[in-house]
Design an enzyme around this catalytic site. Structure first.
Site, PDB file in Angstrom:
ATOM      1  N   TRP A  61       0.797  -1.238   0.000  1.00 16.16           N
ATOM      2  CA  TRP A  61       0.000   0.000   0.000  1.00 16.16           C
ATOM      3  C   TRP A  61       0.826   1.284   0.000  1.00 16.16           C
ATOM      4  O   TRP A  61       0.271   2.371  -0.061  1.00 16.16           O
ATOM      5  CB  TRP A  61      -0.955   0.025   1.202  1.00 16.16           C
ATOM      6  CG  TRP A  61      -0.328  -0.412   2.506  1.00 16.16           C
ATOM      7  CD1 TRP A  61      -0.488  -1.627   3.111  1.00 16.16           C
ATOM      8  CD2 TRP A  61       0.550   0.342   3.359  1.00 16.16           C
ATOM      9  NE1 TRP A  61       0.243  -1.680   4.272  1.00 16.16           N
ATOM     10  CE2 TRP A  61       0.891  -0.488   4.453  1.00 16.16           C
ATOM     11  CE3 TRP A  61       1.088   1.626   3.301  1.00 16.16           C
ATOM     12  CZ2 TRP A  61       1.741  -0.064   5.476  1.00 16.16           C
ATOM     13  CZ3 TRP A  61       1.940   2.047   4.313  1.00 16.16           C
ATOM     14  CH2 TRP A  61       2.251   1.201   5.382  1.00 16.16           C
ATOM     15  N   ASN A  62       2.138   1.188   0.057  1.00 13.96           N
ATOM     16  CA  ASN A  62       2.902   2.439   0.223  1.00 13.96           C
ATOM     17  C   ASN A  62       3.155   3.175  -1.087  1.00 13.96           C
ATOM     18  O   ASN A  62       3.212   4.397  -1.107  1.00 13.96           O
ATOM     19  CB  ASN A  62       4.202   2.170   0.983  1.00 13.96           C
ATOM     20  CG  ASN A  62       5.086   1.171   0.288  1.00 13.96           C
ATOM     21  OD1 ASN A  62       4.639   0.390  -0.549  1.00 13.96           O
ATOM     22  ND2 ASN A  62       6.360   1.189   0.624  1.00 13.96           N
ATOM     23  N   LYS A  91      18.988 -11.967   1.487  1.00  9.48           N
ATOM     24  CA  LYS A  91      18.495 -12.615   2.711  1.00  9.48           C
ATOM     25  C   LYS A  91      16.952 -12.636   2.741  1.00  9.48           C
ATOM     26  O   LYS A  91      16.319 -12.931   1.728  1.00  9.48           O
ATOM     27  CB  LYS A  91      19.120 -11.939   3.937  1.00  9.48           C
ATOM     28  CG  LYS A  91      20.646 -12.204   4.009  1.00  9.48           C
ATOM     29  CD  LYS A  91      21.428 -11.179   4.767  1.00  9.48           C
ATOM     30  CE  LYS A  91      21.452 -11.255   6.239  1.00  9.48           C
ATOM     31  NZ  LYS A  91      22.336 -10.273   6.872  1.00  9.48           N
ATOM     32  N   GLU A 114       9.555  -8.870  -3.308  1.00  8.70           N
ATOM     33  CA  GLU A 114      10.147  -7.599  -2.851  1.00  8.70           C
ATOM     34  C   GLU A 114       9.599  -7.365  -1.452  1.00  8.70           C
ATOM     35  O   GLU A 114       8.447  -6.957  -1.296  1.00  8.70           O
ATOM     36  CB  GLU A 114       9.718  -6.452  -3.781  1.00  8.70           C
ATOM     37  CG  GLU A 114      10.302  -6.537  -5.173  1.00  8.70           C
ATOM     38  CD  GLU A 114      11.789  -6.213  -5.220  1.00  8.70           C
ATOM     39  OE1 GLU A 114      12.359  -5.823  -4.192  1.00  8.70           O
ATOM     40  OE2 GLU A 114      12.369  -6.375  -6.302  1.00  8.70           O
ATOM     41  N   GLU A 157      -5.416  -4.061  -0.339  1.00 10.68           N
ATOM     42  CA  GLU A 157      -6.789  -3.714   0.046  1.00 10.68           C
ATOM     43  C   GLU A 157      -6.868  -2.307   0.648  1.00 10.68           C
ATOM     44  O   GLU A 157      -7.934  -1.716   0.740  1.00 10.68           O
ATOM     45  CB  GLU A 157      -7.353  -4.750   1.032  1.00 10.68           C
ATOM     46  CG  GLU A 157      -6.545  -4.963   2.302  1.00 10.68           C
ATOM     47  CD  GLU A 157      -5.406  -5.974   2.145  1.00 10.68           C
ATOM     48  OE1 GLU A 157      -4.945  -6.192   1.009  1.00 10.68           O
ATOM     49  OE2 GLU A 157      -4.993  -6.545   3.175  1.00 10.68           O
ATOM     50  N   GLU A 159      13.645  -6.169  -9.499  1.00 12.45           N
ATOM     51  CA  GLU A 159      12.762  -5.378 -10.345  1.00 12.45           C
ATOM     52  C   GLU A 159      13.611  -4.323 -11.054  1.00 12.45           C
ATOM     53  O   GLU A 159      14.740  -4.033 -10.658  1.00 12.45           O
ATOM     54  CB  GLU A 159      11.651  -4.730  -9.510  1.00 12.45           C
ATOM     55  CG  GLU A 159      10.684  -5.788  -8.986  1.00 12.45           C
ATOM     56  CD  GLU A 159       9.346  -5.269  -8.491  1.00 12.45           C
ATOM     57  OE1 GLU A 159       9.351  -4.362  -7.642  1.00 12.45           O
ATOM     58  OE2 GLU A 159       8.311  -5.778  -8.943  1.00 12.45           O
ATOM     59  N   CYS A 182      10.082   0.513   2.135  1.00 18.65           N
ATOM     60  CA  CYS A 182      10.731  -0.764   2.443  1.00 18.65           C
ATOM     61  C   CYS A 182      12.236  -0.638   2.613  1.00 18.65           C
ATOM     62  O   CYS A 182      12.844  -1.281   3.459  1.00 18.65           O
ATOM     63  CB  CYS A 182      10.429  -1.746   1.332  1.00 18.65           C
ATOM     64  SG  CYS A 182      10.809  -1.050  -0.290  1.00 18.65           S
TER      65      CYS A 182
HETATM   66  P1  NAD Z   1       1.459  -7.292   3.318  1.00 11.00           P
HETATM   67  O1  NAD Z   1       2.441  -8.400   3.232  1.00 11.00           O
HETATM   68  O2  NAD Z   1       0.547  -7.252   4.463  1.00 11.00           O
HETATM   69  O3  NAD Z   1       0.530  -7.267   2.018  1.00 11.00           O
HETATM   70  C1  NAD Z   1       1.071  -7.171   0.715  1.00 11.00           C
HETATM   71  C2  NAD Z   1       0.054  -7.711  -0.275  1.00 11.00           C
HETATM   72  O4  NAD Z   1      -0.054  -9.123  -0.102  1.00 11.00           O
HETATM   73  C3  NAD Z   1      -1.357  -7.152  -0.103  1.00 11.00           C
HETATM   74  O5  NAD Z   1      -1.914  -6.941  -1.375  1.00 11.00           O
HETATM   75  C4  NAD Z   1      -2.069  -8.273   0.626  1.00 11.00           C
HETATM   76  O6  NAD Z   1      -3.467  -8.296   0.415  1.00 11.00           O
HETATM   77  C5  NAD Z   1      -1.414  -9.484   0.001  1.00 11.00           C
HETATM   78  N1  NAD Z   1      -1.496 -10.708   0.796  1.00 11.00           N
HETATM   79  C6  NAD Z   1      -1.693 -10.827   2.138  1.00 11.00           C
HETATM   80  N2  NAD Z   1      -1.703 -12.143   2.483  1.00 11.00           N
HETATM   81  C7  NAD Z   1      -1.485 -12.848   1.346  1.00 11.00           C
HETATM   82  C8  NAD Z   1      -1.348 -14.233   1.061  1.00 11.00           C
HETATM   83  N3  NAD Z   1      -1.443 -15.159   2.008  1.00 11.00           N
HETATM   84  N4  NAD Z   1      -1.116 -14.603  -0.216  1.00 11.00           N
HETATM   85  C9  NAD Z   1      -0.986 -13.680  -1.193  1.00 11.00           C
HETATM   86  N5  NAD Z   1      -1.110 -12.354  -0.986  1.00 11.00           N
HETATM   87  C10 NAD Z   1      -1.351 -11.937   0.272  1.00 11.00           C
HETATM   88  O7  NAD Z   1       2.318  -5.960   3.208  1.00 11.00           O
HETATM   89  P2  NAD Z   1       1.799  -4.458   3.306  1.00 11.00           P
HETATM   90  O8  NAD Z   1       1.459  -4.191   4.730  1.00 11.00           O
HETATM   91  O9  NAD Z   1       0.790  -4.196   2.249  1.00 11.00           O
HETATM   92  O10 NAD Z   1       3.097  -3.643   2.882  1.00 11.00           O
HETATM   93  C11 NAD Z   1       4.122  -3.351   3.764  1.00 11.00           C
HETATM   94  C12 NAD Z   1       5.278  -4.309   3.582  1.00 11.00           C
HETATM   95  O11 NAD Z   1       5.685  -4.317   2.229  1.00 11.00           O
HETATM   96  C13 NAD Z   1       6.494  -3.900   4.379  1.00 11.00           C
HETATM   97  O12 NAD Z   1       7.091  -5.032   4.970  1.00 11.00           O
HETATM   98  C14 NAD Z   1       7.408  -3.307   3.321  1.00 11.00           C
HETATM   99  O13 NAD Z   1       8.760  -3.336   3.650  1.00 11.00           O
HETATM  100  C15 NAD Z   1       7.087  -4.143   2.142  1.00 11.00           C
HETATM  101  N6  NAD Z   1       7.440  -3.447   0.901  1.00 11.00           N
HETATM  102  C16 NAD Z   1       8.499  -3.897   0.167  1.00 11.00           C
HETATM  103  C17 NAD Z   1       8.897  -3.236  -0.988  1.00 11.00           C
HETATM  104  C18 NAD Z   1      10.057  -3.715  -1.796  1.00 11.00           C
HETATM  105  O14 NAD Z   1      10.168  -3.321  -2.958  1.00 11.00           O
HETATM  106  N7  NAD Z   1      10.958  -4.540  -1.273  1.00 11.00           N
HETATM  107  C19 NAD Z   1       8.191  -2.114  -1.407  1.00 11.00           C
HETATM  108  C20 NAD Z   1       7.103  -1.676  -0.655  1.00 11.00           C
HETATM  109  C21 NAD Z   1       6.742  -2.355   0.506  1.00 11.00           C
END
Ligand code: NAD
Length: 487
Positions: free
Chosen positions: A151-152, A454, A249, A178, A461, A283
């Protein structure tokens, strides 16, 4: 108060109603008000989206890269034309400051699609001379790719996944978070308007189970998730049954190391960007700031003075630097970490509270917070907070800084500030992180691969590296003589 029409699903080039009959509320975090209802995709809707993608992908894969690139470039032009509108929608959904959104979100998405639109025409295989006979490789698409977003950076993530996927001849079914479903729908409209054939980019809304339905589906060939480490593990497990390609990611707790010889003003700028941009909801943020002991006090003085000048408030105001966190739950989680930090003995140099002044009482604002006197074992130093909370630590030697920086299961990013060119390269060579910066932080130009070591992820990407993750290589041996058989 802004109210938008109910959000549907986007399948086969048009809006369709979900068959589940269920919806959820989409909230503007800056005000706590419901913006709209969002329809939740049922399993049947997910199947329908995947089927639409599967059908459309076959013809798309037969087009030339140049043709695909032409359509994608039209989408790029539309995104840029509508940057203001898309940015405002993103702010409404995420609570991030508009001054950031107009330069960093849809704009970065457009840069990405543009890069891969150009790359599409350059996709090629190799030729291998085998002394008479020969072999060649074909770089072929994977088929149907699922994208699951956080969502960010909602539209940026949707573009970072769909751009390379479509350029390489795949179709995509995308599930936005969501918390932030709005801009992915606009991206779907834009692709259609740009001439992308129906079914190549579909959007299904919903919670985790919709993501799980995608990542376990036998007709999905690849899943790319941006999200947390626990979700990444579930997606990898779900994808294993059908041996899908997977890009993850995930989260981070990245180190930013400031040596005494660094330009301290630049280092402070970077530390602020690495912790307070998008309210700290990034992230790759450098949330463990290791400062060489001899310059610690000077660093903190500059940091606190500049942090206290940051303007918290209505994210739609172009003067605002710090907007609202994504939700009340998330704000409470961040405030919980701040309390845990205080209890553990860390000192608050500035911030540390929920912000409710200037009409911010209904939203989920937290002051940019700097902790000093932090210990490596504290929760605020070990766990991803995903809010505007910086932990400053001190070190005496290079070896110590590197060892402590690497003492984490995460490995998304890292930064080093020093004027010593050899030390800069020596230190990044030792850091266990997928993306490193010397004398800057958090820049992610599309030309540069982005991803984690890790527990922070698998795959990359952006850049040419992403092409490897959205294609597969077919080797073809061509016999120019007779078949040499011993029987
Ligand atoms: P989240 O893991 O809660 O959700 C991410 C997505 O996965 C959402 O669309 C969610 O509905 C979906 N999801 C949840 N459970 C699932 C399942 N069992 N199977 C498949 N999909 C599922 O993360 P968030 O709270 O939306 O985002 C924050 C996290 O994302 C932080 O940990 C942040 O570091 C990470 N993030 C990483 C990057 C990157 O490029 N590395 C970029 C942005 C955010």
């Amino acid at each position: 108060m802004t109210t938008l029409p109910e959000v549907k699903l986007y399948i086969g080039g048009e809006y369709v109603d979900a068959t589940s009959g269920q919806t959820f509320d989409n909230v503007n975090p800056a005000t706590g008000e419901v913006i709209c209802k969002v329809q939740i995709a049922s399993d049947a809707d997910v199947n329908r989206a995947i089927e639409a993608a599967k059908q459309a992908q076959k013809a798309w894969a037969k087009t030339t890269g140049a043709e695909r690139g032409r359509i994608l470039n039209r989408a790029v032009a539309l995104i840029r034309e509508r940057n203001q509108e898309l940015s405002e929608l993103e702010v409404l959904d995420t609570g991030k400051p508009l001054q950031e959104a107009v330069v960093a979100d849809a704009a970065s998405g457009a840069d990405c699609i543009e890069y891969f639109a150009g790359a599409a025409a350059l996709l090629k295989g190799d030729h291998y001379d085998l002394g008479g006979s020969f072999a060649y490789t074909r770089r072929e698409p994977l088929g149907v790719c699922a994208g699951i977003g956080a969502w960010n950076y909602p539209i940026q993530i949707a573009c970072w996944k769909s751009g390379p996927a479509l350029a390489c001849g795949n179709a995509m079914v995308y599930k936005p978070s969501e918390m932030t479903p709005l801009t992915a729908m606009k991206l779907a409209e834009i692709y259609t308007e740009a001439g992308l054939p129906a079914g190549l980019f579909n959007v299904v809304n919903g919670y985790g189970p919709v993501g799980a339905a995608l990542s376990t589906h036998p007709d999905v060939d690849k899943v790319s998730l941006t999200g947390s480490v626990p979700t990444g593990k579930k997606v990898l497990q779900g994808a294993s049954e059908t041996l899908k390609h997977v890009t993850l990611e995930l989260g981070g707790k990245s180190p930013l190391i400031v040596f005494a010889d660094a330009d301290l003003d630049n280092a402070v700028s970077a530390a602020m960007l690495a912790n307070f941009y998008t309210q700290g909801e990034i992230c790759s943020n450098g949330t463990r700031v290791f400062v060489e002991e001899s310059v610690h006090n000077q660093f903190i003085e500059k940091l606190v003075s500049r942090t206290e000048k940051m303007k918290i408030g209505d994210p739609m105001d172009m003067e605002t630097h710090v907007g609202s966190l994504i939700s009340e739950d998330h704000m409470n989680k961040v405030l919980g970490y701040i309390e845990a930090g205080k209890k553990a003995g860390a000192q608050i140099a500035t911030g540390g509270n929920r912000y409710t002044a200037n009409g911010c009482d209904k939203g989920f604002y937290v002051e940019p917070t700097v902790f000093t006197q932090c210990g490596d074992e504290m929760d605020i130093v070990r766990e991803e907070i995903f809010g505007p909370v910086m932990s400053v630590l001190t070190f005496k030697t290079e070896e110590e800084a590197v060892r402590r920086a690497n003492d984490t299961d995460f490995g998304l990013a890292a930064g080093v500030f020093t004027k010593d060119i050899m030390r800069g390269h020596r230190v990044v060579a030792e850091l266990e992180a997928g993306t490193c910066w010397i004398n800057n932080y958090n820049l992610t130009p599309i030309e540069m691969p982005f991803g984690g070591y890790k527990h922070s992820g698998i795959g990359r990407e952006n850049s040419q590296a992403a092409i490897e993750h959205y294609t597969q290589l077919k080797s073809v041996y061509v016999e120019m003589g007779d078949v040499d058989a011993p029987y």
